[in-house]
Design a protein around this motif. Structure first.
Motif, PDB file in Angstrom:
ATOM      1  N   GLU A  27       0.823  -1.209   0.000  1.00 53.95           N
ATOM      2  CA  GLU A  27       0.000   0.000   0.000  1.00 53.95           C
ATOM      3  C   GLU A  27       0.861   1.265   0.000  1.00 53.95           C
ATOM      4  OE1 GLU A  27      -0.403  -2.626   2.049  1.00 53.95           O
ATOM      5  OE2 GLU A  27      -2.337  -3.399   1.358  1.00 53.95           O
ATOM      6  N   GLU A  28       1.907   1.270   0.817  1.00 53.00           N
ATOM      7  CA  GLU A  28       2.793   2.432   0.883  1.00 53.00           C
ATOM      8  C   GLU A  28       3.526   2.651  -0.437  1.00 53.00           C
ATOM      9  OE1 GLU A  28       3.913   2.275   5.653  1.00 53.00           O
ATOM     10  OE2 GLU A  28       5.067   1.079   4.231  1.00 53.00           O
ATOM     11  N   ALA A  30       2.502   1.710  -3.440  1.00 56.80           N
ATOM     12  CA  ALA A  30       1.528   2.175  -4.435  1.00 56.80           C
ATOM     13  C   ALA A  30       1.261   3.665  -4.252  1.00 56.80           C
ATOM     14  CB  ALA A  30       0.236   1.380  -4.314  1.00 56.80           C
ATOM     15  N   LYS A  31       1.121   4.090  -3.021  1.00 55.37           N
ATOM     16  CA  LYS A  31       0.857   5.511  -2.742  1.00 55.37           C
ATOM     17  C   LYS A  31       2.042   6.372  -3.174  1.00 55.37           C
ATOM     18  CE  LYS A  31      -0.664   8.586   0.943  1.00 55.37           C
ATOM     19  NZ  LYS A  31      -1.062   8.685   2.342  1.00 55.37           N
ATOM     20  N   ARG A  32       3.242   5.923  -2.871  1.00 52.00           N
ATOM     21  CA  ARG A  32       4.438   6.691  -3.225  1.00 52.00           C
ATOM     22  C   ARG A  32       4.609   6.801  -4.738  1.00 52.00           C
ATOM     23  NH1 ARG A  32      10.610   5.686  -1.217  1.00 52.00           N
ATOM     24  NH2 ARG A  32      11.574   6.884  -2.880  1.00 52.00           N
ATOM     25  N   ARG A  34       2.171   6.551  -6.844  1.00 56.12           N
ATOM     26  CA  ARG A  34       0.907   7.056  -7.380  1.00 56.12           C
ATOM     27  C   ARG A  34       0.324   6.108  -8.434  1.00 56.12           C
ATOM     28  NH1 ARG A  34       2.536  12.979  -8.744  1.00 56.12           N
ATOM     29  NH2 ARG A  34       4.432  11.875  -9.168  1.00 56.12           N
ATOM     30  N   SER A  36      -1.823   1.944  -8.638  1.00 57.39           N
ATOM     31  CA  SER A  36      -2.638   1.010  -7.858  1.00 57.39           C
ATOM     32  C   SER A  36      -1.765  -0.088  -7.247  1.00 57.39           C
ATOM     33  CB  SER A  36      -3.707   0.370  -8.748  1.00 57.39           C
ATOM     34  OG  SER A  36      -3.089  -0.516  -9.667  1.00 57.39           O
ATOM     35  N   LYS A  37      -2.332  -0.772  -6.272  1.00 53.02           N
ATOM     36  CA  LYS A  37      -1.631  -1.903  -5.663  1.00 53.02           C
ATOM     37  C   LYS A  37      -1.386  -2.992  -6.703  1.00 53.02           C
ATOM     38  CE  LYS A  37      -4.644  -2.274  -2.330  1.00 53.02           C
ATOM     39  NZ  LYS A  37      -5.369  -2.758  -1.155  1.00 53.02           N
ATOM     40  N   GLU A  64      12.788   0.544  -0.099  1.00 56.89           N
ATOM     41  CA  GLU A  64      12.578   1.878  -0.666  1.00 56.89           C
ATOM     42  C   GLU A  64      13.501   2.139  -1.842  1.00 56.89           C
ATOM     43  OE1 GLU A  64      11.509   5.481   1.663  1.00 56.89           O
ATOM     44  OE2 GLU A  64      12.155   4.203   3.339  1.00 56.89           O
TER      45      GLU A  64
END
Length: 93
Positions: A27-28, A30-32, A34, A36-37, A64
């Motif tokens: 989830e993190e 995907a958010k970073r 931008r 989808s999962k 990361e």
């Protein structure tokens, strides 16, 4: 479960443990990025991102540094659902 951990000296989960190791969850990531999962899962399947799971169903651990190494072109290709070059991209805004 606590008795098992105590008897076998298994450390208790700490919420910041992944962050300390420089890892992100699915989830993190995907958010970073931008995206989808599912896109992140496709990047993992394609070998673009190296990630690991302790066992099936466990959270993904994504370094990361893997996200920093991804170029925009690879992300664009990962967003496509097929390899069909005739596929059109529709942006709904």
């Amino acid at each position: 479960m606590r008795i098992f951990r105590s008897q076998h000296k298994v450390p208790v989960h700490r919420p910041a443990e992944m962050a300390e190791r420089g890892e992100l969850t699915l989830e993190e990531a995907a958010k970073r990025l931008r995206v989808s999962k599912m896109t992140v899962l496709r990047l993992i399947s394609a070998g673009t991102i190296t990630a690991s799971q302790v066992c099936k169903g466990a959270p993904w651990a994504i370094p990361e540094a893997q996200l920093s190494a991804i170029e925009g072109t690879e992300l664009q290709r990962a967003r496509l659902r097929t390899s069909d070059q005739n596929q059109k991209v529709m942006n709904f805004q």
